[in-house]
Design an enzyme around this catalytic site. Structure first.
Site, mmCIF file in Angstrom:
data_model
loop_
_atom_site.group_PDB
_atom_site.id
_atom_site.type_symbol
_atom_site.label_atom_id
_atom_site.label_comp_id
_atom_site.label_asym_id
_atom_site.label_seq_id
_atom_site.Cartn_x
_atom_site.Cartn_y
_atom_site.Cartn_z
ATOM 1 N N ARG A 50 -61.450 -26.279 -3.482
ATOM 2 C CA ARG A 50 -60.655 -27.510 -3.442
ATOM 3 C C ARG A 50 -60.936 -28.291 -4.725
ATOM 4 O O ARG A 50 -61.805 -27.946 -5.502
ATOM 5 C CB ARG A 50 -60.907 -28.346 -2.165
ATOM 6 C CG ARG A 50 -62.254 -28.297 -1.546
ATOM 7 C CD ARG A 50 -63.308 -29.217 -2.081
ATOM 8 N NE ARG A 50 -62.835 -30.466 -2.593
ATOM 9 C CZ ARG A 50 -63.364 -31.059 -3.643
ATOM 10 N NH1 ARG A 50 -64.379 -30.524 -4.295
ATOM 11 N NH2 ARG A 50 -62.900 -32.211 -4.075
ATOM 12 N N GLY A 51 -60.144 -29.373 -4.895
ATOM 13 C CA GLY A 51 -60.220 -30.112 -6.151
ATOM 14 C C GLY A 51 -59.133 -29.573 -7.074
ATOM 15 O O GLY A 51 -58.987 -28.351 -7.232
ATOM 16 N N ALA A 52 -58.379 -30.497 -7.684
ATOM 17 C CA ALA A 52 -57.165 -30.086 -8.400
ATOM 18 C C ALA A 52 -57.395 -29.000 -9.466
ATOM 19 O O ALA A 52 -56.736 -27.946 -9.430
ATOM 20 C CB ALA A 52 -56.505 -31.324 -8.995
ATOM 21 N N ARG A 97 -50.932 -25.572 -1.220
ATOM 22 C CA ARG A 97 -51.205 -27.019 -1.064
ATOM 23 C C ARG A 97 -50.188 -27.785 -1.915
ATOM 24 O O ARG A 97 -49.889 -27.367 -3.031
ATOM 25 C CB ARG A 97 -52.633 -27.374 -1.473
ATOM 26 C CG ARG A 97 -53.681 -26.899 -0.456
ATOM 27 C CD ARG A 97 -55.035 -27.521 -0.700
ATOM 28 N NE ARG A 97 -55.113 -28.901 -0.244
ATOM 29 C CZ ARG A 97 -56.165 -29.696 -0.490
ATOM 30 N NH1 ARG A 97 -57.203 -29.230 -1.182
ATOM 31 N NH2 ARG A 97 -56.195 -30.932 -0.049
ATOM 32 N N GLN A 203 -65.809 -35.449 1.380
ATOM 33 C CA GLN A 203 -66.144 -34.770 0.117
ATOM 34 C C GLN A 203 -67.210 -35.520 -0.670
ATOM 35 O O GLN A 203 -68.002 -34.915 -1.392
ATOM 36 C CB GLN A 203 -64.896 -34.619 -0.762
ATOM 37 C CG GLN A 203 -63.890 -33.606 -0.268
ATOM 38 C CD GLN A 203 -62.809 -34.240 0.575
ATOM 39 O OE1 GLN A 203 -63.030 -35.237 1.248
ATOM 40 N NE2 GLN A 203 -61.625 -33.668 0.575
ATOM 41 N N ASP A 244 -55.133 -35.900 -8.559
ATOM 42 C CA ASP A 244 -54.437 -34.687 -8.128
ATOM 43 C C ASP A 244 -53.072 -34.554 -8.780
ATOM 44 O O ASP A 244 -52.565 -33.446 -8.957
ATOM 45 C CB ASP A 244 -54.312 -34.661 -6.608
ATOM 46 C CG ASP A 244 -55.684 -34.408 -5.995
ATOM 47 O OD1 ASP A 244 -56.429 -35.379 -5.801
ATOM 48 O OD2 ASP A 244 -56.029 -33.233 -5.791
ATOM 49 N N ASN A 254 -54.595 -39.491 -5.732
ATOM 50 C CA ASN A 254 -55.944 -38.943 -5.573
ATOM 51 C C ASN A 254 -56.291 -39.053 -4.093
ATOM 52 O O ASN A 254 -55.491 -39.551 -3.284
ATOM 53 C CB ASN A 254 -56.941 -39.708 -6.463
ATOM 54 C CG ASN A 254 -58.280 -38.984 -6.557
ATOM 55 O OD1 ASN A 254 -58.318 -37.780 -6.826
ATOM 56 N ND2 ASN A 254 -59.371 -39.686 -6.326
ATOM 57 N N LYS A 255 -57.464 -38.604 -3.738
ATOM 58 C CA LYS A 255 -57.881 -38.570 -2.340
ATOM 59 C C LYS A 255 -57.653 -39.911 -1.628
ATOM 60 O O LYS A 255 -57.906 -40.963 -2.204
ATOM 61 C CB LYS A 255 -59.370 -38.177 -2.307
ATOM 62 C CG LYS A 255 -59.997 -38.056 -0.949
ATOM 63 C CD LYS A 255 -59.236 -37.135 -0.025
ATOM 64 C CE LYS A 255 -59.049 -35.749 -0.605
ATOM 65 N NZ LYS A 255 -57.997 -34.967 0.092
#
Ligand code: MRU
Length: 359
Positions: A50-52, A97, A203, A244, A254-255
């Site tokens: 995970r993570g862009a 995603r 996270q 992201d 973003n998150k």
């Protein structure tokens, strides 16, 4: 002085994609080998990776895995027929995603290569592999450049607040927001990090505290609702988060929870920075309103560690990301420098600068 991080999140090794399994944190730190394209689709969807930027590289690896399998499974077909099938797999992989644009960007790089002329299937697979490895190595260099530029705006002895995980474990290594932290720490070991827990997937708690502790960087974990309190006490000097997807006007997805942090930072006059590679900027969209926001499993909200935490039957909404309006962003730290408002202009100039380097 450059900081040396011990973390390598994803790597192409012996024709498979080896990655740290992020669903096992913090109890276990183990690697898994992803051997097929469908396994890669699932690894991205279930957030093993995970993570862009990391899912971008996972996408590039996934295309190679589909090509390798295709050579075995699709029988005796022409290069052109092979390419048609592979391009379909690319689109499938890119749909794993929706929000982080790095995934679509990386798969698109592979698609462009597929559309070039190749005499045979083996040469095509070789080229796709080389490009995936190049992108992988470049990711670390890009993060280090982001780190160098970002470190210039970190005050001496600063306490830096971050949200979610935009670290080595969200990239191939080193990190974007945490790349800024690492570079600043290499020259000033009096800086420290406050990490938001980042509900619902935690996270910040599970990943950011793990990687910063592994690298010996002082870190304090706080819950999401605490950030304004610490800002009001003068305990936060700056905020740095990842991204992201960034629209042409600087609006940044973003998150979930990032937007709240940005509002609190503005109220308290605290600089709020985004750290991200240019591949996270999507100039095909003008504003953040056009960014697709992933709706995630409701169990992430209703359960913690497998245990329900709310009344049965309660309504749940679980967007994975939010969009911080560009007015709240002090600067976007990229590999070509720190972009400042007016972002429409500075983003355009950054791409021109990048293209000039590439030519
Ligand atoms: O849902 P995730 O864990 O993939 O979301 C990650 C984030 O929002 C990160 O902060 C972002 O991708 C930046 S990663 C360098």
């Amino acid at each position: 002085m450059e900081f040396e991080s011990k973390i390598r999140t994803i790597q192409w090794v012996n024709n498979v994609s080896r990655m740290v399994d992020q669903t096992k944190f913090p109890e276990e730190y183990i690697y898994v080998d992803i051997k097929t394209g469908d396994e890669m689709y699932d690894a991205i969807k279930t957030m093993i990776v995970r993570g862009a930027p990391a899912i971008g590289i996972a996408g590039a690896h996934g295309v190679v895995l589909y090509a390798q399998e295709g050579k075995e499974k699709w029988g005796n077909i022409s290069v052109e027929e092979f390419k048609t099938k592979l391009l379909e797999k690319c689109d499938y992989l890119a749909s794993s995603r929706p929000t982080a644009v790095n995934l679509m960007w990386a798969v698109e790089q592979q698609k462009k290569l597929i559309k070039e002329t190749h005499s045979d299937i083996n040469t095509l697979i070789e080229d796709l592999t080389k490009q995936a490895i190049r992108m992988e190595n470049e990711d670390i260099e890009i993060n280090k450049a982001i780190g160098r530029y970002g470190a210039e705006v970190v005050p001496k002895g600063a306490t830096i607040l971050t949200h979610c995980n935009a670290g080595a474990l969200a990239t191939v290594g080193y990190g974007t927001a945490l790349g800024v932290v690492r570079s600043a720490f290499a020259n000033d070991n009096t800086i420290q990090v406050f990490a938001d827990e980042t509900r619902p997937r935690q996270q910040g708690a599970r990943i950011t505290t793990l990687e910063l502790t592994m690298d010996g960087i002082p870190t304090t974990l706080i819950t999401d609702g605490m950030c304004s309190y610490f800002m009001s006490k003068g305990m936060i000097d700056m905020v740095v988060v990842g991204a992201d997807r960034i629209a042409a006007n600087g609006d940044t997805a973003n998150k979930i929870g990032t937007y709240t942090v940005a509002i609190a930072a503005k109220y308290h006059n605290i600089p709020f920075y985004i750290a991200a590679p240019l591949s996270t900027i999507d100039t095909s969209i003008q504003t953040g309103a056009e960014i697709p926001i992933e709706e995630r499993d409701h169990k992430e909200v209703t359960h913690i560690n497998g245990k329900t935490i709310c009344a049965e039957g309660v309504n749940i909404i679980n967007p994975g990301f939010d969009v911080t309006p560009h007015e709240l962003i002090s600067g976007i730290i990229t590999e070509v420098g720190i972009l400042r408002p007016d972002y429409n202009k500075s983003i355009k100039e950054a791409f021109e600068k990048q293209n000039a380097v590439l030519v």
